[in-house]
Design an enzyme around this catalytic site. Sequence first.
Site, PDB file in Angstrom:
ATOM      1  N   THR A  95       0.838  -1.195   0.000  1.00 53.44           N
ATOM      2  CA  THR A  95       0.000   0.000   0.000  1.00 53.44           C
ATOM      3  C   THR A  95       0.874   1.245   0.000  1.00 53.44           C
ATOM      4  O   THR A  95       1.916   1.303   0.660  1.00 53.44           O
ATOM      5  CB  THR A  95      -0.956   0.052   1.202  1.00 53.44           C
ATOM      6  OG1 THR A  95      -0.250   0.408   2.389  1.00 53.44           O
ATOM      7  CG2 THR A  95      -1.656  -1.285   1.386  1.00 53.44           C
ATOM      8  N   ASP A 146      -4.640   5.514   2.258  1.00 56.71           N
ATOM      9  CA  ASP A 146      -4.346   6.373   3.399  1.00 56.71           C
ATOM     10  C   ASP A 146      -4.764   5.576   4.618  1.00 56.71           C
ATOM     11  O   ASP A 146      -5.953   5.314   4.827  1.00 56.71           O
ATOM     12  CB  ASP A 146      -5.153   7.672   3.288  1.00 56.71           C
ATOM     13  CG  ASP A 146      -4.979   8.585   4.497  1.00 56.71           C
ATOM     14  OD1 ASP A 146      -4.357   8.157   5.493  1.00 56.71           O
ATOM     15  OD2 ASP A 146      -5.483   9.727   4.449  1.00 56.71           O
ATOM     16  N   ASN A 185       3.892  -0.994   8.588  1.00 54.58           N
ATOM     17  CA  ASN A 185       5.114  -0.203   8.504  1.00 54.58           C
ATOM     18  C   ASN A 185       4.832   1.285   8.367  1.00 54.58           C
ATOM     19  O   ASN A 185       5.674   2.114   8.674  1.00 54.58           O
ATOM     20  CB  ASN A 185       5.939  -0.690   7.305  1.00 54.58           C
ATOM     21  CG  ASN A 185       7.087   0.237   6.971  1.00 54.58           C
ATOM     22  OD1 ASN A 185       8.062   0.342   7.702  1.00 54.58           O
ATOM     23  ND2 ASN A 185       6.964   0.935   5.844  1.00 54.58           N
ATOM     24  N   SER A 238       7.375  -0.676  15.553  1.00 54.17           N
ATOM     25  CA  SER A 238       7.424   0.286  16.637  1.00 54.17           C
ATOM     26  C   SER A 238       8.731   1.048  16.487  1.00 54.17           C
ATOM     27  O   SER A 238       9.084   1.485  15.394  1.00 54.17           O
ATOM     28  CB  SER A 238       7.312  -0.419  17.990  1.00 54.17           C
ATOM     29  OG  SER A 238       7.377   0.503  19.054  1.00 54.17           O
ATOM     30  N   TYR A 245       5.919  11.456  19.183  1.00 52.90           N
ATOM     31  CA  TYR A 245       6.215  10.224  18.434  1.00 52.90           C
ATOM     32  C   TYR A 245       6.343   9.051  19.397  1.00 52.90           C
ATOM     33  O   TYR A 245       5.767   7.977  19.171  1.00 52.90           O
ATOM     34  CB  TYR A 245       7.507  10.408  17.642  1.00 52.90           C
ATOM     35  CG  TYR A 245       7.928   9.187  16.861  1.00 52.90           C
ATOM     36  CD1 TYR A 245       7.250   8.800  15.706  1.00 52.90           C
ATOM     37  CD2 TYR A 245       9.006   8.413  17.291  1.00 52.90           C
ATOM     38  CE1 TYR A 245       7.638   7.676  14.991  1.00 52.90           C
ATOM     39  CE2 TYR A 245       9.398   7.292  16.574  1.00 52.90           C
ATOM     40  CZ  TYR A 245       8.720   6.925  15.430  1.00 52.90           C
ATOM     41  OH  TYR A 245       9.107   5.806  14.725  1.00 52.90           O
ATOM     42  N   LYS A 259       4.176   5.495  19.749  1.00 51.60           N
ATOM     43  CA  LYS A 259       4.800   4.169  19.714  1.00 51.60           C
ATOM     44  C   LYS A 259       4.598   3.422  21.037  1.00 51.60           C
ATOM     45  O   LYS A 259       4.484   2.191  21.043  1.00 51.60           O
ATOM     46  CB  LYS A 259       6.285   4.289  19.373  1.00 51.60           C
ATOM     47  CG  LYS A 259       6.544   4.752  17.942  1.00 51.60           C
ATOM     48  CD  LYS A 259       5.894   3.836  16.915  1.00 51.60           C
ATOM     49  CE  LYS A 259       6.259   4.212  15.487  1.00 51.60           C
ATOM     50  NZ  LYS A 259       5.625   3.311  14.493  1.00 51.60           N
ATOM     51  N   THR A 269      17.367   6.008   6.853  1.00 52.94           N
ATOM     52  CA  THR A 269      16.251   6.097   5.914  1.00 52.94           C
ATOM     53  C   THR A 269      15.967   7.581   5.709  1.00 52.94           C
ATOM     54  O   THR A 269      16.733   8.431   6.125  1.00 52.94           O
ATOM     55  CB  THR A 269      15.006   5.401   6.496  1.00 52.94           C
ATOM     56  OG1 THR A 269      14.620   6.084   7.707  1.00 52.94           O
ATOM     57  CG2 THR A 269      15.298   3.942   6.822  1.00 52.94           C
TER      58      THR A 269
END
Length: 272
Positions: free
Chosen positions: A32, A56, A83, A134, A148, A152, A183
Site C-alpha cells: 500500500t 491512506d 510499517n 514500533s 512520536y 509508539k 532512511t
Amino acid sequence: MAKTIFITGASRGFGRIWTESFLKRGDNVVATVRNLDALTVLTKEFPTSLLVIKLDVTDKKASFEAIQTANKHFGAIDVLINNSGYGHIGAIEELSEQDVRTQFETNVLGSLWTIQAVLPIMREQKSGQIIQLSSALGINTVSLMGLYSASKFAVEGLTETLAGEVSGFGIKVTILEPGGYSTDFFGTNSLALSEAIPAYEVIRKDFYAHADHQDSGKPEATVQAILSLVDAENPPLRLTLGKVALPWIKHTYEERLKTWESWQDVSTAAHG
C-alpha cells in the site's frame, strides 16, 4: 512455500526495501502506498506477484477494503506488516491539538484498522502473522520526540495485548523496535514539525547535533532479519533492529527498576 504479505507504507524506506526483498525470493506482496507511481518499476518487474493499492491508513473504511481486495486477489493473507507511519519533532509545550490527532491517527489508528480488518481472515485460516513496526522510542524517550514516542508507546501496548488475545487462533505477533537508521525518516515526507517556541532553542540545537552524529544503521541490512522473522516457526514478541536499540533499552529498564525499588517502601505502604 511462497507467502502472501500485506505491507503498508511500501513506497520508501523499510517498506520499499522489504517489499522488493519478498518479491525477489518469490513471495506475493500487497503493497500500500499513497502514490501509485512510487512502485511503477516493481509493478513492471513483478506483474503477477505484486498488487499495489493506494491507501491512506487513517481511512478505516479504505483499510478494510484494501485487506478484502488483497485477500480476494491472492486467496490469503499470511503476513501483515504495519510499517506506515511518520515522526514528529516538537517540545511537549509546542504540540498543537492537530499535531497530536494526526500523529495518533496515523501511527496508532492506522495500524489498528488493518489489524482489525485482517484478523477475521487469519482466524478463518487458523494461521497468520502480524508484524508491527514500533521503535526504540516506543520504550525510550528523547527531548522533542515525545509525541512520536507516545504514539509508539501506544502501539506497543496494543500489540502486546493483541499477541495474547490471538495466540489461540494460530496467529503470531511481533513488535519490531529499530534504533536509528539512514532512511528518509528526517526528510520532509516522514517528519512533521511543531511551531517552535524560542525557549526550547538550545534543546533543539542539541537534538539536531546528536541526530547528525548518531551511528545510524543501514536499512538494507535489515532484509535478512525480516525474512528470518517471517520464516520463523516461533517468532519473538519483540525484536530490536540494529546494534543501538538493545543497550539503550537495557539502560532504560535498569534505571526504571532502580527508581521503583528505591521507593518500594512508599509503594508498599500505599497498598493499605
